[in-house]
Design a protein around this motif. Structure first.
Motif, mmCIF file in Angstrom:
data_model
loop_
_atom_site.group_PDB
_atom_site.id
_atom_site.type_symbol
_atom_site.label_atom_id
_atom_site.label_comp_id
_atom_site.label_asym_id
_atom_site.label_seq_id
_atom_site.Cartn_x
_atom_site.Cartn_y
_atom_site.Cartn_z
ATOM 1 N N VAL A 130 48.729 -33.912 -0.257
ATOM 2 C CA VAL A 130 47.617 -34.455 0.514
ATOM 3 C C VAL A 130 47.447 -35.940 0.184
ATOM 4 N N TYR A 131 47.286 -36.720 1.233
ATOM 5 C CA TYR A 131 47.081 -38.149 1.058
ATOM 6 C C TYR A 131 45.723 -38.420 0.452
ATOM 7 N N SER A 132 45.694 -39.292 -0.569
ATOM 8 C CA SER A 132 44.445 -39.677 -1.220
ATOM 9 C C SER A 132 44.343 -41.187 -1.230
ATOM 10 N N PRO A 133 43.340 -41.760 -0.536
ATOM 11 C CA PRO A 133 43.185 -43.220 -0.556
ATOM 12 C C PRO A 133 43.009 -43.776 -1.973
ATOM 13 N N ALA A 134 42.255 -43.041 -2.811
ATOM 14 C CA ALA A 134 42.039 -43.514 -4.183
ATOM 15 C C ALA A 134 43.354 -43.574 -4.951
ATOM 16 N N GLN A 135 44.191 -42.553 -4.757
ATOM 17 C CA GLN A 135 45.472 -42.556 -5.456
ATOM 18 C C GLN A 135 46.390 -43.639 -4.923
ATOM 19 N N ALA A 136 46.334 -43.874 -3.607
ATOM 20 C CA ALA A 136 47.149 -44.940 -3.031
ATOM 21 C C ALA A 136 46.738 -46.300 -3.588
ATOM 22 N N GLU A 137 45.440 -46.525 -3.753
ATOM 23 C CA GLU A 137 44.981 -47.777 -4.344
ATOM 24 C C GLU A 137 45.421 -47.883 -5.799
ATOM 25 N N ALA A 138 45.358 -46.761 -6.528
ATOM 26 C CA ALA A 138 45.808 -46.771 -7.926
ATOM 27 C C ALA A 138 47.302 -47.064 -8.009
ATOM 28 N N ASP A 139 48.064 -46.502 -7.081
ATOM 29 C CA ASP A 139 49.510 -46.773 -7.060
ATOM 30 C C ASP A 139 49.785 -48.250 -6.783
ATOM 31 N N ALA A 140 49.026 -48.831 -5.847
ATOM 32 C CA ALA A 140 49.212 -50.255 -5.547
ATOM 33 C C ALA A 140 48.911 -51.112 -6.778
ATOM 34 N N ALA A 141 47.866 -50.731 -7.519
ATOM 35 C CA ALA A 141 47.542 -51.474 -8.748
ATOM 36 C C ALA A 141 48.644 -51.328 -9.784
ATOM 37 N N ALA A 142 49.219 -50.120 -9.878
ATOM 38 C CA ALA A 142 50.300 -49.902 -10.841
ATOM 39 C C ALA A 142 51.532 -50.723 -10.486
#
Length: 778
Positions: A130-142
């Motif tokens: 499932v797509y998670s905007p919060a996780q996508a933002e965390a991935d971008a930060a990583a």
């Protein structure tokens, strides 16, 4: 990608509307509602019971508007739904949800420095999840953090989604890598004794310069700053500045985030020398005079913590030899600011009676415990000596087997015992190196080396090497056991096979052999090596003097070489005593090196001789350490026994001993022979002096200058009857040269340009006014 519909800004807007929506849809937020039914619409994967659990709305009793809003918040914060809507409808509560889509694929755009496979290891979002905007933002930060680790602080990463059928999305990370965030300037405030340029050379961090695209140390790494502070502190204190401290380090980033400016604010303090130095004993029955003899600190000597540490270590070792346990050597320092001296007293005091219960070793998966334990002079049951434990940890780090070593003590099972915990982090110890080299005389060469410093985790070293150049080949295998029989005995075994194919000559050579050696310490800075060598050396393809039919001219080599051709065995035992002041490291400005060795051939084989070699060298820094001065003296002699004559491969040549001359370019030579080959000599001596200094260019360019002057000679033959019966001149004729050098540290290796002029030479010597050398590993 024109069909992208929903970015993070749109998602935030939808979430805000969803949160605010119920209050607008429920007239009178303070009104009460009674629901007998809950109807859920829009869910596909999420079970209704899961939604009801988050909703937590009672049935059949009054529910306020505030409780409805709280229920909405719980559903929205669950992270399961893209939109949530709660609509009261008579006695039914309608809950409309839109589930987050499933990630179809994850893609990266704009990345060149980091490959897709590297980025896939960083992100936590996964396909078919499932797509998670919060996780996508965390991935971008990583991902941004990974680029920052490479010095690209200006990197920007934006997660975008592309809608697909079946409630699926493609997650795309749009990456703008940006340029390297370079260190444009490293400055210092408060330094008077040393220039900014000299201090920058001390640091691990470097400024960006001409080679900024190759030198990685010019990128900003915050973890290097504590290391740089320690390097600066050690540098100053080893030169007498006992009160030195780094007051602050201020890294500043440019507004465009493409450059850093680092400023070290330091306080030098006065430069101290040692004043009165004494030793006292506060332990009844222990005479301080015995320990005074171990003192290596002298009055008037520039303050250096290493000299104090060495004296303490020597006194502690003496106490152990005398059977005196729990003796502390306490250095007591009294400052005399007016005279800028430090009075030093070594006080022998009684320490706490604590024993080592055991030594626990963790973290070693390859290295055997015994390899680690042999670096500890302390074993279970010995008196606890914190200094010896620290020294043991330093010895472990110096091995190069471990990325990190921590040795700490903790209370044992009783009050007078401690447990020493040794935690190591292993690192790769094997390397496969390819290299290239170039010299004006030797031409282009290539080499291959396979080296393992910790073979099978036993601390043994194995090296296999192969090198080839213009007219030469060499190969060898070396095995080293640093702790033979569990003691500080370095055992070495070596085999080699070397050939030359008319390398600046009219003959060929071949050497094959083996060597075994044992080396052990005989003082703090001195070591003695005992060895045995067996080799077969062959001189072949030597042309006899004859008349060439095509040119009608005489050709061929000296009769001396022609008589010496063929193979012969050399079986020799030998020794070498070596002294290196850098081992103790007491003087950071000056170091001394000395070697003397002899080899006695005649233990079998065809050669009976005594070969002696001497080397002495000194290196010092002057003029505020900006200039490096070097001087080296070498000498050697081959003395044949039982009326034997020396042979070409036993004698010394002029290779590399005096700059400005070609290999084999000076020394005894048969001028009557058509080929005029160099013959080598039984004796040689050479004195080389050099000064290396900055040229005023930014130090990050890695360019320095140098001046040198060399003098020496090669002479002496046993067989002097050359061509036509003429005696070969084999006298001790002195050669001398001067020159200038240019040193350039480049990404492909260190380059050295030598420009030399022979001031004193013989008419038949062969000069080499220019030389370029380069060697690299890649």
């Amino acid at each position: 990608m024109t069909n992208r519909k929903l970015g993070k800004g749109a998602l935030a807007l939808i979430s805000a509307l969803a949160v605010a929506g119920p209050a607008a849809m429920i007239p009178g937020a303070a009104s009460a509602y009674v629901f007998n039914n809950v109807r859920i619409e829009g869910n596909q994967r999420i079970e209704p019971q899961t939604i009801l659990t988050y909703l937590d709305i009672p049935r059949g009793r009054d529910v306020s508007g505030g409780e409805l809003n709280a229920a909405l918040q719980r559903l929205q914060n669950s992270g399961l739904f893209e939109t949530v809507e709660v609509v009261p409808s008579a006695g039914t509560l309608v809950v409309r949800v839109a589930e987050y889509p499933t990630v179809n694929v994850i893609a990266f755009e704009g990345n060149r420095r980091l490959k897709d496979e590297n980025l896939n290891e960083i992100v936590k979002s996964q396909p078919r999840r499932v797509y998670s905007p919060a996780q996508a933002e965390a991935d971008a930060a990583a991902i941004s953090q990974a680029y920052a680790g490479q010095g690209r602080l200006a990197a920007r990463v934006d997660p975008k989604i592309i809608r697909r059928s079946g409630n699926r999305v493609d997650l795309v990370f749009e990456i703008r890598e940006g340029d390297l965030t370079e260190i444009e300037r490293i400055g210092f405030v408060g330094n008077r004794a040393f220039s900014d340029q000299r201090l920058r050379n001390v640091l691990q961090t470097k400024q960006a310069g001409l080679l900024r695209n190759f030198i990685r140390r010019d990128t900003f790494a915050p973890e290097r700053l504590p290391v740089d502070e320690k390097l600066l502190t050690d540098f100053y204190r080893s030169r007498g500045y006992a009160d030195f401290k780094v007051q602050a380090v201020a890294p500043e980033v440019a507004q465009a985030r493409d450059a850093f400016y680092i400023t070290f604010q330091i306080q030098e303090g006065p430069r101290y020398t040692f004043g009165n130095v004494s030793t006292i004993s506060e332990i009844p029955g222990v005479d301080a005079a015995d320990f005074e003899a171990q003192n290596r600190v002298r009055q008037g000597q520039v303050y250096n913590p290493a000299t104090i540490d060495t004296t303490i270590r020597r006194m502690e070792q003496l106490a152990i030899r005398k059977g005196l346990n729990f003796v502390n050597i306490e250095p007591r320092v009294t400052r005399n600011p007016r005279g800028q001296t430090l009075d030093l007293t070594f006080a022998l005091t009684r320490g706490q009676r604590v024993f080592v219960e055991r030594i626990d070793i963790e973290g070693n998966t390859t290295t055997l415990d015994e390899v680690i334990r042999r670096q500890f002079a302390t074993v279970e049951g010995d008196p606890f000596n914190p200094r010896e434990i620290r020294n043991s940890a330093e010895r472990l780090r110096a091995l190069g087997y471990f990325a990190d070593v921590q040795a700490e003590s903790r209370p044992g099972t009783t009050g007078d015992q401690v447990v020493v915990d040794v935690n190591v982090e292993e690192q790769p110890t094997g390397s496969l190196s390819f290299g290239a080299s170039y010299g004006v005389s030797s031409g282009v060469g290539f080499n291959l080396s396979l080296n393992e410093k910790n073979f099978l985790g036993r601390g043994q070293e194995v090296n296999l090497s192969f090198a080839t150049g213009s007219g030469s080949q060499s190969s060898g295998l070396t095995f080293i056991e640093p702790y033979f029989l569990g003691r500080d005995l370095k055992a070495r075994a070596q085999v080699w096979y070397n050939t030359t194919d008319r390398l600046n000559s009219d003959y060929n050579t071949r050497s094959v052999g083996l060597l075994t050696a044992m080396e052990f310490p005989i003082s703090d800075n001195g070591r003695l090596e005992l060895r045995y060598k067996l080799s077969k050396d062959t001189l072949f393809d030597v042309e006899e003097i004859h008349l060439d039919e095509e040119s009608s001219e005489l050709v061929g080599s000296s009769p001396i070489l022609y008589r010496e051709q063929g193979g012969y065995f050399t079986s020799a035992i030998g020794y070498t005593y070596s002294y290196d002041s850098r081992v103790a490291g007491l003087d950071p400005l000056t170091s001394y090196r000395f070697r003397f060795g002899q080899d006695f051939a005649g233990v079998g084989g065809d050669v009976e001789s005594v070969t002696s070699n001497l080397y002495a060298g000194v290196e010092s820094r002057a003029w505020r350490e900006s200039v490096t001065l070097l001087a080296e003296f070498e000498a050697g002699a081959v003395h044949m026994l039982n009326d034997q004559n020396s042979r070409f491969l036993n004698r010394y040549s002029g290779n590399g001993k005096i700059r400005g001359f070609e290999p084999n370019g000076y020394g005894p030579r048969d001028l009557e022979a058509p080929n005029e080959d160099a013959l080598g000599g039984n004796y040689f001596w050479a004195l080389r002096t050099e000064a290396q200094f900055p040229l005023g260019l930014p130090e990050e360019y890695g360019i320095k200058g140098g001046l040198f002057a060399d003098i020496g000679s090669v002479w002496g033959l046993d067989d002097t009857a050359g061509a036509n019966g003429v005696e070969v001149d084999q006298g001790m004729h002195v050669r001398a040269s001067i020159g200038a050098s240019l040193f350039w540290t480049t990404p492909i290796g260190p380059l050295r340009f030598n420009f030399a002029k022979a001031l004193q030479k013989e008419d038949y010597d062969e000069e080499q006014p220019f030389d370029l050398t380069i060697s690299t590993q890649f």
